[in-house]
Design a protein around this motif. Structure first.
Motif, PDB file in Angstrom:
ATOM      1  N   LYS A 199       0.928  -1.216   0.184  1.00 27.48           N
ATOM      2  CA  LYS A 199      -0.009   0.043   0.079  1.00 27.48           C
ATOM      3  C   LYS A 199       0.861   1.093  -0.101  1.00 27.48           C
ATOM      4  O   LYS A 199       0.528   2.248  -0.790  1.00 27.48           O
ATOM      5  N   GLU A 200       2.075   1.286   0.856  1.00 22.25           N
ATOM      6  CA  GLU A 200       2.701   2.282   0.766  1.00 22.25           C
ATOM      7  C   GLU A 200       3.514   2.624  -0.621  1.00 22.25           C
ATOM      8  O   GLU A 200       3.621   3.851  -1.084  1.00 22.25           O
ATOM      9  N   GLU A 203       1.123   4.130  -2.892  1.00 21.08           N
ATOM     10  CA  GLU A 203       0.847   5.695  -2.735  1.00 21.08           C
ATOM     11  C   GLU A 203       2.010   6.508  -3.311  1.00 21.08           C
ATOM     12  O   GLU A 203       2.092   7.479  -3.925  1.00 21.08           O
ATOM     13  N   GLN A 206       1.649   6.491  -7.165  1.00 20.83           N
ATOM     14  CA  GLN A 206       0.646   7.590  -7.456  1.00 20.83           C
ATOM     15  C   GLN A 206       1.149   9.123  -7.527  1.00 20.83           C
ATOM     16  O   GLN A 206       0.731   9.910  -8.244  1.00 20.83           O
TER      17      GLN A 206
END
Length: 371
Positions: A199-200, A203, A206
């Motif tokens: 998930k990190e 991020e 993105q």
């Protein structure tokens, strides 16, 4: 005045010639015979693997090739006939110069273009990190042989500090270079290291420029992140159904316990077989408390007998499934398995709470979850 106009015209002509050179590759390499083939490859968007885009030959210790202009940077490679390894660089619409070393292609020097300058900085950092870790490991071996537990523990802490600083360095580069191709390479490395939550990394991805995301590596990284996110810690394990040794079908939901281990392995996998006695010990100790295991074998087509013999020889008295399709096993592909052994630990609700634990770490985690 007329002379000034002529000089100005020549300056414009010279600048135009430089611009037309575009993506031009030249290099030197000593100790290689004339006529040795040089292969230039780059990552293909269709296969996501290196594909040869052009060739040239070494003449008098030199080689050069004028390549088609690139709309976007790409991870590229240079290889030579009869020489092991390759040179990694980033394609740019620039004149790129390579000083190749026959005995160590990975140590070759690359110059030209802002992307390759950033790549050189990153590779230099990695070499220094690896040097420190290699030196520390040698010292740890000495401390271990001398039974100096205090020094060994200090060296372990020092290695962890090196790794922590490395991660800080990577994140700083990412923050400052959100339009640099090297940022994609750093994120891919971090993903493969499996120490940063998916998930990190998503991020951080993105935050990169849209142009980077449209490159071949950018699209591939996005796809890989989506696949890894499906089986990331904290997500519910994907449901599956697969053939058992007797030919029936077993689903994950039918094999669940209070705690469930999905164990990807194979009869041909030596590290898997070496870990099996520990898994057997844990299963025998905690099965009555609610531990279940589903073994997913990546054995080859036509080798069912080897799979069954390994189950018997290693005393694996839990659930087993396999399509006998090697790395193409549908369950392995669903869980994005790139290497084995690989394990996923699920709670009673089927949520992935941990993965890839071995030895005492695995038993400690199982005990915590059951308690």
């Amino acid at each position: 005045m007329r002379n000034l106009i002529i000089l100005f015209a020549f300056a414009i002509l010279a600048a135009s010639c430089e611009e037309e050179k575009g993506y031009f590759l030249s290099g030197t390499i000593e100790g290689v015979e004339d006529g040795t083939n040089v292969y230039i490859s780059e990552i293909s968007e269709e296969t996501e693997r290196p594909a040869i885009i052009d060739t040239t030959q070494v003449q008098n210790g030199k080689f050069e090739v004028d390549l088609e202009e690139n709309n976007q940077p790409n991870l590229s490679f240079i290889a030579f006939d009869g020489i092991e390894g390759n040179i990694i660089y980033i394609s740019e619409d620039e004149e790129i110069t390579i000083e190749a070393y026959k005995d160590s292609l990975r140590s070759s020097r690359i110059s030209g273009g802002k992307e390759n300058r950033a790549l050189n900085d990153y590779m230099s950092h990695l070499k220094e990190v690896n040097r420190k870790i290699k030196s520390g490991r040698a010292d740890m071996k000495e401390a271990y042989n001398a039974q100096d537990s205090s020094r060994f523990a200090t060296l372990q802490a020092t290695e962890q500090e090196v790794k922590d600083n490395d991660m800080v360095f990577r994140k700083k580069i990412l923050k400052k270079n959100q339009d640099s191709y090297v940022s994609l390479m750093i994120l891919m490395d971090m993903l493969n290291m499996k120490v940063t939550p998916v998930k990190e990394i998503q991020e951080m991805y993105q935050n990169l420029s849209e142009d980077l995301k449209q490159t071949t590596l950018g699209k591939g990284l996005e796809k890989t992140l989506e696949q890894r996110a499906i089986v990331a810690i904290g997500n519910k394990a994907p449901e599956f159904s697969a053939p058992t040794p007797d030919g029936s079908e077993l689903s994950l939901s039918d094999a669940m316990g209070k705690v469930t281990i999905i164990d990807f392995w194979a009869a041909w996998c030596k590290p898997c077989r070496a870990e099996n006695p520990n898994v057997v010990k844990i299963y025998n100790k905690y099965h009555d408390d609610g531990l279940n295991i589903v073994g997913v074998s990546l054995d080859r087509p036509g080798q069912k007998d080897r799979w069954l013999q390994a189950i018997e020889d290693d005393g694996l008295e839990w659930h087993h499934v396999s399509h006998l399709e090697f790395w193409q096993d549908p369950v392995a592909r669903l869980y994005n398995i790139q290497s084995i052994p690989a394990t996923f630990i699920l709670d009673e609700n089927g949520v992935i709470v941990d993965r890839d634990l071995r030895g005492d770490d695995l038993e400690t985690r199982i005990r915590e979850l059951l308690n």
